[in-house]
Scaffold this motif. Structure first.
Motif, PDB file in Angstrom:
ATOM      1  N   HIS B 169      24.285  88.912  55.466  1.00 17.16           N
ATOM      2  CA  HIS B 169      24.440  87.733  54.613  1.00 17.16           C
ATOM      3  C   HIS B 169      25.264  86.722  54.906  1.00 17.16           C
ATOM      4  N   ASP B 170      25.036  85.512  54.627  1.00 17.94           N
ATOM      5  CA  ASP B 170      26.141  84.444  54.715  1.00 17.94           C
ATOM      6  C   ASP B 170      26.780  84.150  53.515  1.00 17.94           C
ATOM      7  N   ARG B 171      28.198  84.625  53.237  1.00 15.61           N
ATOM      8  CA  ARG B 171      28.767  84.629  52.277  1.00 15.61           C
ATOM      9  C   ARG B 171      29.022  83.241  51.421  1.00 15.61           C
ATOM     10  N   GLU B 172      29.043  82.402  52.303  1.00 10.41           N
ATOM     11  CA  GLU B 172      29.453  80.850  51.764  1.00 10.41           C
ATOM     12  C   GLU B 172      28.036  80.544  50.971  1.00 10.41           C
ATOM     13  N   GLU B 173      26.982  80.698  51.893  1.00 17.47           N
ATOM     14  CA  GLU B 173      25.784  79.982  51.395  1.00 17.47           C
ATOM     15  C   GLU B 173      25.204  80.994  50.158  1.00 17.47           C
ATOM     16  N   LEU B 174      25.219  82.219  50.065  1.00 16.99           N
ATOM     17  CA  LEU B 174      25.003  83.229  49.121  1.00 16.99           C
ATOM     18  C   LEU B 174      25.745  82.730  47.914  1.00 16.99           C
ATOM     19  N   LYS B 176      26.751  79.457  47.083  1.00 21.80           N
ATOM     20  CA  LYS B 176      26.322  78.354  46.679  1.00 21.80           C
ATOM     21  C   LYS B 176      24.866  78.688  46.001  1.00 21.80           C
ATOM     22  N   LEU B 177      24.090  79.501  46.702  1.00 24.92           N
ATOM     23  CA  LEU B 177      22.764  79.678  46.174  1.00 24.92           C
ATOM     24  C   LEU B 177      22.736  80.528  44.628  1.00 24.92           C
ATOM     25  N   ARG B 178      23.708  81.460  44.572  1.00 20.13           N
ATOM     26  CA  ARG B 178      24.018  82.107  43.252  1.00 20.13           C
ATOM     27  C   ARG B 178      24.283  81.347  42.219  1.00 20.13           C
ATOM     28  N   HIS B 179      25.163  80.166  42.597  1.00 20.08           N
ATOM     29  CA  HIS B 179      25.471  79.241  41.524  1.00 20.08           C
ATOM     30  C   HIS B 179      24.392  78.349  41.222  1.00 20.08           C
ATOM     31  N   SER B 180      23.611  78.008  42.111  1.00 20.52           N
ATOM     32  CA  SER B 180      22.417  77.058  41.678  1.00 20.52           C
ATOM     33  C   SER B 180      21.220  77.712  41.188  1.00 20.52           C
ATOM     34  N   TRP B 181      21.138  79.062  41.361  1.00 22.25           N
ATOM     35  CA  TRP B 181      20.075  80.135  41.035  1.00 22.25           C
ATOM     36  C   TRP B 181      20.251  80.304  39.472  1.00 22.25           C
ATOM     37  N   TYR B 182      21.297  81.336  39.539  1.00 22.73           N
ATOM     38  CA  TYR B 182      21.420  81.922  38.250  1.00 22.73           C
ATOM     39  C   TYR B 182      23.168  81.978  37.680  1.00 22.73           C
ATOM     40  N   GLY B 183      23.864  80.995  38.476  1.00 23.74           N
ATOM     41  CA  GLY B 183      25.445  80.978  38.160  1.00 23.74           C
ATOM     42  C   GLY B 183      25.619  80.400  36.759  1.00 23.74           C
ATOM     43  N   ARG B 184      24.923  79.087  36.445  1.00 22.11           N
ATOM     44  CA  ARG B 184      25.186  78.475  35.193  1.00 22.11           C
ATOM     45  C   ARG B 184      23.985  78.865  34.271  1.00 22.11           C
ATOM     46  N   VAL B 185      24.156  78.602  32.912  1.00 24.01           N
ATOM     47  CA  VAL B 185      23.106  78.829  31.977  1.00 24.01           C
ATOM     48  C   VAL B 185      22.176  77.421  32.013  1.00 24.01           C
ATOM     49  N   LYS B 186      21.185  77.554  32.420  1.00 25.51           N
ATOM     50  CA  LYS B 186      20.536  76.017  32.240  1.00 25.51           C
ATOM     51  C   LYS B 186      18.951  76.230  32.184  1.00 25.51           C
ATOM     52  N   VAL B 187      18.448  75.150  31.776  1.00 27.57           N
ATOM     53  CA  VAL B 187      17.050  75.173  31.417  1.00 27.57           C
ATOM     54  C   VAL B 187      16.262  74.297  32.807  1.00 27.57           C
ATOM     55  N   GLY B 188      15.577  74.888  33.263  1.00 27.11           N
ATOM     56  CA  GLY B 188      14.970  74.261  34.539  1.00 27.11           C
ATOM     57  C   GLY B 188      14.425  75.057  35.501  1.00 27.11           C
ATOM     58  N   TYR B 189      13.745  74.444  36.708  1.00 28.20           N
ATOM     59  CA  TYR B 189      13.150  75.194  37.683  1.00 28.20           C
ATOM     60  C   TYR B 189      14.464  75.787  38.452  1.00 28.20           C
ATOM     61  N   PRO B 191      15.608  77.033  42.189  1.00 30.63           N
ATOM     62  CA  PRO B 191      15.948  76.262  43.445  1.00 30.63           C
ATOM     63  C   PRO B 191      14.978  76.934  44.528  1.00 30.63           C
ATOM     64  N   LEU B 192      13.661  76.892  44.511  1.00 27.79           N
ATOM     65  CA  LEU B 192      12.835  77.566  45.435  1.00 27.79           C
ATOM     66  C   LEU B 192      13.116  77.290  46.649  1.00 27.79           C
ATOM     67  N   ASP B 193      13.461  76.197  47.050  1.00 29.61           N
ATOM     68  CA  ASP B 193      13.521  75.572  48.635  1.00 29.61           C
ATOM     69  C   ASP B 193      14.759  76.253  48.955  1.00 29.61           C
ATOM     70  N   GLU B 194      15.854  76.279  48.275  1.00 28.06           N
ATOM     71  CA  GLU B 194      17.130  77.116  48.565  1.00 28.06           C
ATOM     72  C   GLU B 194      16.847  78.626  48.785  1.00 28.06           C
ATOM     73  N   ILE B 195      16.096  78.938  47.733  1.00 27.42           N
ATOM     74  CA  ILE B 195      15.791  80.525  47.892  1.00 27.42           C
ATOM     75  C   ILE B 195      14.926  80.663  49.095  1.00 27.42           C
ATOM     76  N   ARG B 196      13.835  79.688  49.560  1.00 26.27           N
ATOM     77  CA  ARG B 196      13.294  80.022  50.778  1.00 26.27           C
ATOM     78  C   ARG B 196      13.986  79.881  52.080  1.00 26.27           C
ATOM     79  N   CYS B 197      15.073  78.931  51.931  1.00 30.52           N
ATOM     80  CA  CYS B 197      15.819  79.062  53.184  1.00 30.52           C
ATOM     81  C   CYS B 197      16.635  80.347  53.471  1.00 30.52           C
ATOM     82  N   TYR B 198      16.976  80.692  52.271  1.00 32.23           N
ATOM     83  CA  TYR B 198      18.033  82.047  52.355  1.00 32.23           C
ATOM     84  C   TYR B 198      17.313  83.249  52.425  1.00 32.23           C
TER      85      TYR B 198
END
Lengths: 657, 657
Positions: B169-174, B176-189, B191-198
């Motif tokens: 795992h890349d702890r830094e990247e992970l 960031k990814l966690r935050h934009s993926w499910y870190g905050r409660v939000k309505v939206g798509y 981050p597929l491109d980030e998921i793909r990169c990771y």
């Protein structure tokens, strides 16, 4: 490439005529001069760089021109159209002039490397791609407008200046082909490769399909005969026959795809990428950039065309359908009348009379199909002066196909599923099938053959009254051929097979003998179609193709529909009804279950049987792999050459120092 | 290419660990030496030319190795695996080292040109393609036989010397990814491109499909809610809902193909030709020549494998099915018992009891599915020591899929079409759907998450007792990650969605609320699956993919089956029966007609909607055209270089003179 074109000389001593261009009588001199100049002009000047020779007839008229090309020009043309040929290492590759030495049978003095059909295809392609530059109109005909990129030949045709373009027959080759094709009575395969060399892939593939289809029908015919001989009318035997039929039809259609792939791989057309060809000749419209190839070519808005089709064609089709159903109703009245007559005065004559309405109806159907065809052609060419090549465009062909389907089968569906009269269905089916087969063979081959023969005799008489030499010279040959009918492509021939397939499969459990008649018809069909191709019609231009196109889908759809119809027919038979004396519901549920099972099996079979044999798949994958590797290599060497250029300038600097 | 490899130096100062190799404790020294030597050895000597560093843990054990690679080595590896990247001119091209400058964002010092997931994929590919040369066995382990071409890593795994290989795992990247993926409660798509990169394309595509599918279910859910709220039980409303459902499901599956093409084109995987890759790692068998690429690689007879599958797996599947049906019968007994109990003493408790059998059955189904899964895995890996990556091979996956399908839906089919009990069907469907969703979320994500957390806490405690520094060092990180569970690919996740699609579509006209539950479940599923990927499991290796593979077909098949089931259900409803009071036959015929019409519309829709958007089609055609042109050019330049060589020898002769 640029250098290769400069090798070309427009003059060549041994001119071999390949294609005939017939202009209207009395075409203005300046137009002729302009047109012939464009044909012989260098590629760089927008010409086709072909050879042209006027044909001087006995009357001194000069409206027929022979077009040929030097050997080198044809090879370069083969590269342009993207012909695929066999290499020395047995692989199939796109022909390029610079790699010509790697191809099998290539030699600089071997003028048979390209078949005559290929040469003619190349010349047709080059002629059709002669495009207007800055001319605003055809010289001498201000009403024939031109704009940059407009195909000159198309405009000449639509404005009536150009009467026709057709390839010449090769009398020697044709004689040989005729002999091996239908000259002697023999049992065996058709010489498909020879047909392909002479007539091109589309026609050869039609004959291949016709032959394959006939062989594929033989098992059905063989199983069908005892039903007639022993008058089997048992439920279980019919069910077995129908089930066999349905699965068999799936298998033969899937296997055909494989055979087709094998054959067209050998011919090179499977690898030919026709969508990447130079500007397609049929295109109207102004010049634009093709997004795939990056070449400048005419682009065409398809939405405008779509709207026109639906506004003009749909009402017309509906009208025709209404008329066709009206005729069907008259047929049923006639049928009723014949039945009443037979019941009133029972005699041999009256029982013969029972068949008369069906025969009349079959004839009327054929006539209606033809009228519809001509009407559709008229609508398509509406506003244009001359009908060129197959005048039915793709959409009209679909309409025409559907109209034919409904026209032929509406009455049968009505008898089967509205009147529930199995006896009438069988009688009507048999009469329709046999009558339409006889009519077709007569109208498509024998009548034109007889007309052609009469015409030829008359021509010969006229010729011999002028000259004593009875040998057919080139002038005579051209005069004969230009009067021959034009073969409008394989559409009608496939349509005939398609309708036949419908007669055989849709109601196969009611009339197992249909397959027998189909086989018999197809055997004679091969001969009459061969006769038609060789004797009746002008030689058609070869057309490379890799499959039978939309017909594959049409046949497959028919075989799906036939599962439904056969299941219903079996469900309606009294024997099956007797098995479920208490509950009609159980009967229907059972039939529905069986039908779904059969459909599922069909789809699974179609899915499981690979469309291409394994070795062809490997060869295609190999080509794809090699091209992708070549692309990588190209990008790589571009990068390297930049580096080398940098290095070499360094070197120059050193030397200067 | 040959020169580029020589640039490589096995030593590089800034070593960045990418992949962890864990050997069994107590592995012999000579084996370790041989293995690490092979990893770092030059390509020319049959090595992988990677970097290796032992990880010295606190106990001085040396069984964990970190594998990395120099930047140059990774770029060369990207060429080997055929990565497709975006060029400066916006086109997607296969990456080659020599054309590296033409790619977007490429710079010699930009180490982020390749994502970490891509680097790890490259290293995995290189490790798996380390192949035995003339070694007869693994040094130190005479029982671990080798033969030329055998993958060394595979043999090490199957003989238990190699415990596992996993990417770090890349702890830094992970974070960031966690935050934009499910870190905050939000309505939206997402981050597929980030998921793909990771995580790579396969996993990103699964989340993309999950999201798309959830959105696609929303209209169904919205239309379904009023049925529950207003207790609509009218026939016409149900028919409308079912019809909408059926056509909608066809549309969403077709549109998904288009979206998938757009997304994977952007990711480059649509153009990646995985079948042309260097020897596939999963292959057993001796070396042979690949007929497509001409490379030497292991070939494998598939007939032997087929036979083994049918002899071993089929009886096993039948046994499992029998057992599953047996359990179903027990469930019906229970159901009957609960009903009797409810009738005898009617109370709130007894009406709750009515749901108990369904809940128990749902739990049992889940357990049976898991048991079957482990049994199948055991059968597959029978005779091998270690289960490596997804241990279910393709054929077993099919069997597993079918078993799951029958296990989940057999009881519902039985209730619907044998018992004809719509009330029980609705109740059973609801209970099964909701129970299985809760169980799945619990068993797949929450339970492992909790276990993982507990484990981490315990580890931390142990660590902190040794050292004072609480920061997670590399050693600790690896020790934590190596104990995490392994993610066995997206199969189970897709299966869950597939079964859910079945619950929603097969009986949609009976229980319109199913779509609502599916939507609710999927929203939480996105979060719990994201949690699972980021927190619970080891990081999985990225896997390039261009589509969801066999699942497309599975979903389409389900939607065809659902046409049939829904039509039957509607036909059985009392309201529809009331419309045909006199004749059951008319009812059945009408239903059959409607069903055939719907099926026909479905197939026509699937045929008419193009699988790829027009611009993607053009881009693909352009690539094909360019590669074919490059192949022509290559052949041409080969011919020319031969000529040039002839000319240059002439020149030399001149100079000598």
């Amino acid at each position: 490439m640029a250098e290769s074109w400069s090798f070309l000389d427009t003059f060549e001593s041994n001119f071999r005529p390949l294609v005939v261009v017939e202009l209207a009588k009395g075409t203005k001199k300046e137009t002729i001069e302009w047109f012939t100049k464009r044909i012989v002009d260098k590629k760089a000047n927008g010409g086709a760089q072909l050879l042209v020779k006027p044909l001087v007839t006995e009357k001194g008229e000069e409206n027929i021109y022979l077009v040929g090309a030097s050997h080198l020009r044809l090879l370069l043309g083969a590269e342009t159209v993207g012909l695929v040929k066999e290499c020395n290492d047995n692989s199939m590759r796109t022909f390029t002039y610079s790699s010509r030495k790697t191809f099998r049978d290539f030699a600089d003095d071997n003028h048979n490397f390209l078949t005559m059909a290929e040469c003619q295809y190349i010349i047709k392609h080059e002629l059709e791609n002669l495009r207007a530059k800055d001319e605003k109109m055809i010289p001498g005909y201000p009403q024939a407008k031109l704009y940059p990129g407009k195909s000159i030949v198309r405009r000449l045709l639509t404005s009536g200046i150009l009467v026709q373009i057709f390839p010449l027959h090769d009398r020697e080759e044709l004689k040989k082909l005729r002999h091996s094709w239908y000259g002697r009575v023999k049992v065996g395969y058709q010489p498909l490769d020879e047909i392909r060399c002479y007539f091109g892939e589309t026609i050869a593939l039609y004959f291949g399909f016709l032959e394959y289809f006939t062989f594929a029908l033989v098992p059905m015919a063989v199983i069908g005969i005892p039903y007639y001989v022993f008058a089997w009318e048992d439920y279980d035997k019919y069910v077995m026959f129908a089930t066999f039929n349905l699965l068999w039809s799936t298998v033969i259609l899937e296997v055909w795809k494989r055979i087709c792939a094998i054959v067209t791989y050998r011919w090179g057309t499977l690898l030919m990428k026709r969508q990447f060809e130079e500007p397609r000749p049929g295109f109207h419209g102004v010049l634009g950039i093709n997004p795939v190839t990056g070449r400048e070519e005419p682009v065409y808005s398809s939405i405008k065309r779509q709207i026109r089709i639906y506004l003009v064609s749909l009402p017309f089709v509906c009208l025709c359908l209404y008329f066709s159903l009206y005729v069907m109703m008259i047929y049923f009245d006639l049928e009723q009348w014949a039945l009443d007559y037979h019941e009133e005065n029972e005699s041999n004559f009256s029982s013969l009379m029972l068949f008369v309405p069906s025969i009349i109806y079959a004839v009327v159907i054929e006539i209606m199909n033809r009228i519809y065809r001509y009407a559709a052609e008229f609508l398509t060419s509406w506003g244009k002066k001359v009908v060129y090549s197959s005048s039915l465009n793709t959409n009209n062909k679909y309409f025409y196909l559907q109209f034919n389907f409904l026209n032929c089968f509406a009455s049968l569906f009505y008898i089967a599923f509205v009147l529930f009269d199995m006896k009438l269905l069988r009688q009507s089916l048999a009469t329709l099938l046999i009558t339409s087969q006889i009519l077709n063979q007569f109208a498509e081959s024998l009548l034109p053959y007889w007309l052609q023969k009469r015409h030829k005799k008359r021509m010969k008489k006229r010729m011999s009254s002028l000259k004593t030499d009875t040998d057919l010279t080139l002038v005579e040959q051209i005069n004969l051929e230009k009067e021959m009918g034009t073969y409008f492509g394989t559409f009608d021939d496939y349509l005939e097979l398609f309708l036949q397939f419908g007669y055989v499969s849709l109601f196969s459990c009611v009339y197992p003998l249909a397959a027998v008649f189909a086989v018999l018809n197809n055997i004679t069909e091969i001969y009459s179609d061969a006769l038609k191709m060789c004797r009746v019609y002008k030689r058609p231009f070869a057309e490379p193709t890799a499959n039978i196109g939309v017909w594959q889908l049409a046949f497959e759809t028919m075989s799906v529909i036939s599962v439904v119809t056969n299941c219903i027919l079996i469900g309606m038979s009294p024997q099956v009804n007797a098995l479920f004396p208490d509950s009609k519901m159980d009967l229907i549920l059972t039939v529905a279950l069986v039908e779904h099972l059969l459909l599922a099996i069909k789809f699974i079979m179609a899915f499981v049987i690979p469309d291409k044999p394994r070795d062809i798949q490997i060869k295609l994958a190999k080509l794809e792999f090699e091209s992708l590797e070549a692309l990588k290599q190209q990008v790589r060497s571009t990068a390297q050459s930049i580096k080398q250029r940098e290095n070499s300038t360094d070197l120059l600097v050193h030397i200067e120092l």
